[in-house]
Design a protein around this motif. Structure first.
Motif, PDB file in Angstrom:
ATOM      1  N   MET A  83      43.369  60.964   3.530  1.00  0.00           N
ATOM      2  CA  MET A  83      43.731  62.370   3.749  1.00  0.00           C
ATOM      3  C   MET A  83      44.108  62.999   2.409  1.00  0.00           C
ATOM      4  SD  MET A  83      46.636  63.960   6.282  1.00  0.00           S
ATOM      5  CE  MET A  83      45.826  63.230   7.705  1.00  0.00           C
ATOM      6  N   GLU A  84      43.500  64.134   2.115  1.00  0.00           N
ATOM      7  CA  GLU A  84      43.744  64.792   0.835  1.00  0.00           C
ATOM      8  C   GLU A  84      45.097  65.508   0.840  1.00  0.00           C
ATOM      9  OE1 GLU A  84      40.509  67.169  -0.682  1.00  0.00           O
ATOM     10  OE2 GLU A  84      39.098  66.145   0.651  1.00  0.00           O
ATOM     11  N   VAL A  85      45.733  65.499  -0.317  1.00  0.00           N
ATOM     12  CA  VAL A  85      47.044  66.138  -0.462  1.00  0.00           C
ATOM     13  C   VAL A  85      46.936  67.641  -0.230  1.00  0.00           C
ATOM     14  CG1 VAL A  85      48.954  66.600  -2.045  1.00  0.00           C
ATOM     15  CG2 VAL A  85      47.837  64.357  -2.058  1.00  0.00           C
ATOM     16  N   ARG A  86      45.827  68.235  -0.687  1.00  0.00           N
ATOM     17  CA  ARG A  86      45.658  69.696  -0.536  1.00  0.00           C
ATOM     18  C   ARG A  86      45.638  70.094   0.938  1.00  0.00           C
ATOM     19  NH1 ARG A  86      40.580  71.735   0.613  1.00  0.00           N
ATOM     20  NH2 ARG A  86      38.960  70.138   0.883  1.00  0.00           N
ATOM     21  N   LEU A  87      45.109  69.207   1.797  1.00  0.00           N
ATOM     22  CA  LEU A  87      45.079  69.520   3.224  1.00  0.00           C
ATOM     23  C   LEU A  87      46.483  69.536   3.807  1.00  0.00           C
ATOM     24  CD1 LEU A  87      41.968  67.431   4.390  1.00  0.00           C
ATOM     25  CD2 LEU A  87      42.077  69.827   3.621  1.00  0.00           C
ATOM     26  N   LEU A  88      47.336  68.630   3.322  1.00  0.00           N
ATOM     27  CA  LEU A  88      48.735  68.618   3.769  1.00  0.00           C
ATOM     28  C   LEU A  88      49.435  69.906   3.348  1.00  0.00           C
ATOM     29  CD1 LEU A  88      49.867  64.946   2.987  1.00  0.00           C
ATOM     30  CD2 LEU A  88      49.320  65.923   5.217  1.00  0.00           C
ATOM     31  N   ARG A  89      49.146  70.350   2.112  1.00  0.00           N
ATOM     32  CA  ARG A  89      49.762  71.596   1.631  1.00  0.00           C
ATOM     33  C   ARG A  89      49.261  72.795   2.444  1.00  0.00           C
ATOM     34  NH1 ARG A  89      49.000  69.238  -3.834  1.00  0.00           N
ATOM     35  NH2 ARG A  89      51.069  68.555  -4.545  1.00  0.00           N
ATOM     36  N   PHE A  90      47.979  72.798   2.751  1.00  0.00           N
ATOM     37  CA  PHE A  90      47.437  73.885   3.573  1.00  0.00           C
ATOM     38  C   PHE A  90      48.118  73.908   4.943  1.00  0.00           C
ATOM     39  CE2 PHE A  90      42.976  73.977   1.395  1.00  0.00           C
ATOM     40  CZ  PHE A  90      43.583  74.479   0.252  1.00  0.00           C
ATOM     41  N   PHE A  91      48.267  72.747   5.550  1.00  0.00           N
ATOM     42  CA  PHE A  91      48.874  72.659   6.874  1.00  0.00           C
ATOM     43  C   PHE A  91      50.305  73.184   6.847  1.00  0.00           C
ATOM     44  CE2 PHE A  91      51.839  70.205   9.483  1.00  0.00           C
ATOM     45  CZ  PHE A  91      51.446  70.603  10.753  1.00  0.00           C
ATOM     46  N   VAL A  92      51.115  72.724   5.864  1.00  0.00           N
ATOM     47  CA  VAL A  92      52.522  73.143   5.780  1.00  0.00           C
ATOM     48  C   VAL A  92      52.606  74.651   5.565  1.00  0.00           C
ATOM     49  CG1 VAL A  92      54.607  73.002   4.357  1.00  0.00           C
ATOM     50  CG2 VAL A  92      53.370  70.916   4.991  1.00  0.00           C
ATOM     51  N   ALA A  93      51.747  75.201   4.737  1.00  0.00           N
ATOM     52  CA  ALA A  93      51.765  76.645   4.475  1.00  0.00           C
ATOM     53  C   ALA A  93      51.453  77.430   5.743  1.00  0.00           C
ATOM     54  CB  ALA A  93      50.762  76.985   3.373  1.00  0.00           C
ATOM     55  N   VAL A  94      50.414  77.018   6.485  1.00  0.00           N
ATOM     56  CA  VAL A  94      50.053  77.725   7.720  1.00  0.00           C
ATOM     57  C   VAL A  94      51.163  77.593   8.743  1.00  0.00           C
ATOM     58  CG1 VAL A  94      48.427  77.816   9.646  1.00  0.00           C
ATOM     59  CG2 VAL A  94      47.578  77.464   7.317  1.00  0.00           C
ATOM     60  N   TYR A  95      51.755  76.407   8.848  1.00  0.00           N
ATOM     61  CA  TYR A  95      52.825  76.170   9.816  1.00  0.00           C
ATOM     62  C   TYR A  95      54.026  77.068   9.508  1.00  0.00           C
ATOM     63  CZ  TYR A  95      56.152  73.633  12.763  1.00  0.00           C
ATOM     64  OH  TYR A  95      57.074  73.288  13.733  1.00  0.00           O
ATOM     65  N   GLU A  96      54.385  77.169   8.247  1.00  0.00           N
ATOM     66  CA  GLU A  96      55.577  77.936   7.870  1.00  0.00           C
ATOM     67  C   GLU A  96      55.310  79.446   7.884  1.00  0.00           C
ATOM     68  OE1 GLU A  96      57.704  74.587   4.952  1.00  0.00           O
ATOM     69  OE2 GLU A  96      56.621  76.276   4.062  1.00  0.00           O
ATOM     70  N   GLN A  97      54.091  79.879   7.504  1.00  0.00           N
ATOM     71  CA  GLN A  97      53.786  81.311   7.446  1.00  0.00           C
ATOM     72  C   GLN A  97      53.294  81.854   8.789  1.00  0.00           C
ATOM     73  OE1 GLN A  97      54.465  83.254   4.940  1.00  0.00           O
ATOM     74  NE2 GLN A  97      55.126  81.585   3.582  1.00  0.00           N
ATOM     75  N   LYS A  98      52.779  80.925   9.633  1.00  0.00           N
ATOM     76  CA  LYS A  98      52.230  81.326  10.941  1.00  0.00           C
ATOM     77  C   LYS A  98      51.114  82.349  10.797  1.00  0.00           C
ATOM     78  CE  LYS A  98      56.604  80.572  13.401  1.00  0.00           C
ATOM     79  NZ  LYS A  98      57.355  80.091  12.200  1.00  0.00           N
ATOM     80  N   ASN A  99      50.449  82.322   9.638  1.00  0.00           N
ATOM     81  CA  ASN A  99      49.402  83.306   9.372  1.00  0.00           C
ATOM     82  C   ASN A  99      48.503  82.757   8.269  1.00  0.00           C
ATOM     83  OD1 ASN A  99      48.353  85.760   7.692  1.00  0.00           O
ATOM     84  ND2 ASN A  99      48.894  86.616   9.696  1.00  0.00           N
ATOM     85  N   LEU A 100      47.183  82.811   8.485  1.00  0.00           N
ATOM     86  CA  LEU A 100      46.241  82.237   7.526  1.00  0.00           C
ATOM     87  C   LEU A 100      46.217  83.013   6.210  1.00  0.00           C
ATOM     88  CD1 LEU A 100      43.249  81.403   9.905  1.00  0.00           C
ATOM     89  CD2 LEU A 100      44.870  79.809   8.887  1.00  0.00           C
TER      90      LEU A 100
END
Length: 291
Positions: free
Chosen positions: A1-18
């Protein structure tokens, strides 16, 4: 699993907006969307439900979020784990053999607290050291000496020895034909021999030891009597001390150093402190070491 995907997931989860998540990660919105899609495919789980106002987290997303945050946190701190903190204060000190542990402990504890952080290089006493913790007689002639403590030499008698029945021992009458353990390198050896030989011609030498530690071992084994510094024998067993009629002798322990050593600010602080303050120690009996 790529680290960038984890960062993308956390950002979407916290911002609730793409869109806001893409701004946080400094990438385009399609990159965020494709990244989340790739992550969901790898996990075989749906993490977000898209709608016009943003995204809604699934139960799987709620479960995965603290795991992703922990993994990212550990990855961020990983490089720092192997970064050696630079220590500005350094002291090279020589320590003589056969000094009492309690006194050495309190010296280093106090000296270390005088500076924010110290890297100690501890060696046997040597002229190359900035400080030497030793007996006065062992210092270099050109060095300065700052006394830290003074201790008398005690007559030590093995457990079970008949002399222990006496409250005070007469060097002339009571030590006839007694066995003695000596330490020739000891700073007080000549004094010891002069006391015994002048008072009693029948002294029997059963051992000559290179260090006080070896002398102490043979004393505890019951091989004979000896004289040892009072603080050095604190906490040990297999013998007792008795006062005696005759001349007393002692040793003075302290710091030997050159004037050049004072150019080191950490050394200067140590010397300045002990020039004005007594080294505080606690007797071993306070710790319950005596039987």
């Amino acid at each position: 699993m790529e680290v960038r995907l984890l960062r993308f997931f956390v950002a979407v989860y916290e911002q609730k907006n793409l869109t806001r998540a893409s701004e946080q990660c400094f990438v385009s919105q399609p990159n965020i969307s494709n990244g989340i899609k790739q992550l969901e495919e790898e996990m075989d789980k749906t993490l977000f439900i898209r709608h016009k106002r943003g995204v809604e987290m699934t139960n799987e997303a709620h479960y995965f979020y603290p795991i992703a945050k922990r993994l990212l946190g550990e990855l961020e701190t990983l490089p720092k784990m192997f970064q050696k903190k630079k220590i500005e204060n350094k002291i090279t000190i020589g320590v003589a053999d056969s000094l009492p542990q309690e006194h050495k402990k309190q010296f280093f504890k106090t000296a270390n607290a005088l500076n924010d952080l110290v890297e100690w290089s501890v060696k046997p006493i040597d002229r190359s050291c900035e400080l030497n913790l030793l007996v006065r007689e062992w210092k270099l002639e050109e060095d300065l000496f700052l006394p830290l403590w003074k201790e008398d030499y005690k007559l030590c008698v093995p457990s079970g020895h008949p002399l222990l029945d006496k409250k005070e021992i007469d060097l002339v009458e009571d030590l006839k034909d007694e066995k003695f353990i000596h330490c020739p390198p000891c700073e007080a050896h000549k004094q010891c021999l002069s006391i015994l030989s002048s008072e009693n011609q029948n002294m029997i030498t059963v051992a000559n030891c290179e260090t006080k530690t070896e002398t102490l071992t043979l004393l505890m084994a019951g091989l004979g009597l000896t004289f040892l510094p009072e603080h050095f024998i604190d906490g040990w067993y297999g013998f007792e001390t008795r006062p005696y009629k005759g001349p007393n002798y002692f040793r003075e322990v302290g710091l030997s150093y050159s004037r050049k050593s004072l150019q080191n600010p950490a050394v200067s602080k140590v010397i300045n402190h002990f020039s004005k303050n007594v080294l505080k120690t606690r007797p071993f009996k306070e710790f319950g070491y005596y039987n």
